[in-house]
Design an enzyme around this catalytic site. Structure first.
Site, PDB file in Angstrom:
ATOM      1  N   LYS A   1       0.859  -1.191   0.000  1.00  0.00           N
ATOM      2  CA  LYS A   1       0.000   0.000   0.000  1.00  0.00           C
ATOM      3  C   LYS A   1       0.883   1.224   0.000  1.00  0.00           C
ATOM      4  O   LYS A   1       2.002   1.202   0.503  1.00  0.00           O
ATOM      5  CB  LYS A   1      -0.872   0.023   1.258  1.00  0.00           C
ATOM      6  CG  LYS A   1      -2.104   0.891   1.130  1.00  0.00           C
ATOM      7  CD  LYS A   1      -3.129   0.208   0.250  1.00  0.00           C
ATOM      8  CE  LYS A   1      -4.507   0.731   0.379  1.00  0.00           C
ATOM      9  NZ  LYS A   1      -5.485  -0.300  -0.040  1.00  0.00           N
TER      10      LYS A   1
ATOM     11  N   ASP B   1      -6.679   3.875  -5.180  1.00  0.00           N
ATOM     12  CA  ASP B   1      -7.316   3.708  -3.869  1.00  0.00           C
ATOM     13  C   ASP B   1      -8.072   5.026  -3.629  1.00  0.00           C
ATOM     14  O   ASP B   1      -8.478   5.683  -4.585  1.00  0.00           O
ATOM     15  CB  ASP B   1      -6.250   3.418  -2.793  1.00  0.00           C
ATOM     16  CG  ASP B   1      -6.840   2.788  -1.535  1.00  0.00           C
ATOM     17  OD1 ASP B   1      -7.006   1.558  -1.506  1.00  0.00           O
ATOM     18  OD2 ASP B   1      -7.149   3.517  -0.580  1.00  0.00           O
TER      19      ASP B   1
HETATM   20  N1  GLU Z   1      -7.157  -0.206  -3.577  1.00  0.00           N
HETATM   21  C1  GLU Z   1      -7.874  -1.422  -3.789  1.00  0.00           C
HETATM   22  C2  GLU Z   1      -7.931  -2.229  -2.514  1.00  0.00           C
HETATM   23  O1  GLU Z   1      -7.768  -1.712  -1.429  1.00  0.00           O
HETATM   24  C3  GLU Z   1      -7.334  -2.200  -4.982  1.00  0.00           C
HETATM   25  C4  GLU Z   1      -5.925  -2.643  -4.854  1.00  0.00           C
HETATM   26  C5  GLU Z   1      -5.339  -3.244  -6.125  1.00  0.00           C
HETATM   27  O2  GLU Z   1      -6.066  -3.411  -7.089  1.00  0.00           O
HETATM   28  O3  GLU Z   1      -4.143  -3.519  -6.116  1.00  0.00           O
HETATM   29  O4  GLU Z   1      -8.217  -3.390  -2.540  1.00  0.00           O
END
Ligand code: GLU
Length: 430
Positions: free
Chosen positions: A113, A153
């Protein structure tokens, strides 16, 4: 900081919640203490400063982060968010959640993240472009299709992904489309990705209704947050007959016990984008009652979908919840204190890293297409997504029923097992 047992204590709500839930499940599984120690820390955390020349000519330095919690199962995967509460610890907690999300989903990724501490709602497009590009350049050394694959996100989307990817590709001197996902369709994106998280959440809810023998046309739901997750979840649920009695965004909540016309809400948000952007301000004119945003938690309905921010179900709000079933679209919307209150009330909580996994599953499909250089149809994409979400829901449901544990505990145990097995297989020197 650690307690007397060597367990981590954080001063961030998301990280503390993630650690609390992880330790509780790991202890129930009698996981080896060494494995617990390994998995409670991120493998790598990169803090970057992001200097940006603002439109008025002044320079402001933002703080950015990228955390790789685990690469046991594959490249770390997870979004990049722009928000005022972004911090290194918040990203650590969210990266850990991504590890469990990818593990439970059965996709070949670890968890990551990132984010920048900023208020994107008060920045111009040019300022956001400069910020995204500088951030991209500074995290570039650890990003790559086989190392760490970002995605959108909170407050980021296809545009931010293009800026970041374009910057890193220019540094590399060649195209590398699988380095991140959530790209616009015509720029190596995948048809279906935008709707994927909402579609996945709805698929979980439909599977739940099927198991319980509930008729969607007799169910009511309230959806908190009308962004990328909540808006599509509300749309897909309502198309199957579920009556959406309330929706909300940062401008407030909009309530109609007879059901809100979600197609109209989409139309409303997409008109005059320059004026309203993607906000619901004024939507009460379309036959709804406007109530304060937080009050959506107390609206009478069967299903509540928190699809906005973290920590919204906490010790002050949990008692107000009238719904019996919660499908978590946002990451970490329920604090451990609220979870206890809701469990005592008999509320069924479908945890975030199961319910909102449609996004990262959709990202996996996009990445796979990029690696193949071959595009699937939207129908194929959606069918695979829905099938995987339903299968995963059943897996967690069946285990929870058999072992008489909550859905969150069941999901944690399955997710931790897959990761810890591989850590053991690969050894400590990962
Ligand atoms: N931000 C989204 C999540 O929290 C997608 C993450 C992604 O596709 O890598 O799941």
């Amino acid at each position: 900081m650690v307690d007397e047992n060597g367990r981590r204590i954080a001063n961030n709500l998301i990280l503390n919640t993630a650690l609390h839930d992880f330790y509780a499940a790991a202890d129930e599984m009698h996981l080896d203490e060494g494995l617990i120690q390994i998995l409670s820390y991120p493998e790598r955390r990169v803090d970057v400063s992001v200097p940006v020349t603002l439109d008025d000519g002044s320079v402001k330095v933002f703080q950015g982060f990228r955390v790789q919690h685990s690469t046991a199962l594959g490249p770390s995967k997870g979004g990049i968010r722009y928000a005022m509460d972004v911090s290194g610890q918040e990203c650590e907690g969210l990266a850990m959640l991504m590890t469990w999300k990818c593990s439970l989903a059965g996709i070949p990724y670890g968890g990551g993240k990132g984010g920048i501490c900023c208020d994107p709602t008060h920045m111009s497009r040019n300022e956001k472009e400069r910020m995204s590009r500088t951030y991209g350049a500074r995290i570039a050394p650890i990003i790559g299709r086989w190392s760490d694959v970002p995605a959108p996100d909170m407050y980021t989307g296809g545009q931010e992904m293009v800026w970041i990817m374009d910057t890193i590709c220019k540094m590399l001197g060649h195209f590398e489309p699988a380095m991140l996902t959530g790209k616009p369709i015509d720029y190596w994106g995948a048809p279906g990705r935008v709707e994927a998280t909402g579609r996945g959440l709805a698929a979980c809810a439909f599977e739940f209704m099927r198991i319980k023998g509930f008729d969607p046309a007799k169910m009511t739901a309230a959806v908190q947050g009308f962004g990328n997750v909540g808006s599509y979840a509300a749309k897909i649920l309502s198309e199957a007959g579920v009556k959406i009695v309330a929706i909300s965004d940062t401008t407030g909540a909009y309530y109609n016990p007879n059901g809100i016309n979600i197609a109209k809400a989409f139309e409303y948000m997409n008109t005059e984008p320059g004026k309203r952007g993607r906000k619901l301000t004024g939507f009460e004119k379309e036959g709804c009652e406007k109530i304060p945003g937080d009050e959506i938690i107390g609206v009478k309905c069967d299903i509540f979908c928190p699809c906005a921010a973290q920590g919204v179900l906490n010790q002050d709000t949990a008692d107000k919840l009238k719904a019996k079933y919660v499908f978590e679209g946002a990451n970490s919307p329920t604090t451990p204190e609220a979870e206890d209150i809701l469990n005592d009330k008999g509320v069924i909580l479908v945890p975030d890293f199961l319910a909102n996994a449609g996004g990262v599953i959709g990202s996996y499909f996009e990445w796979a297409q990029n690696l193949q250089g071959f595009t699937w149809t939207e129908e194929e994409y959606n069918n695979r997504l829905v099938k995987l979400m339903k299968d995963n829901f059943c897996k967690v449901w069946d285990f929870a029923e058999a072992k008489k544990v909550t859905m969150r505990r069941s999901a944690y145990m399955a997710a931790i097992k897959r990761v810890s097995d591989i850590v053991e297989l690969r050894g400590v020197y990962l």
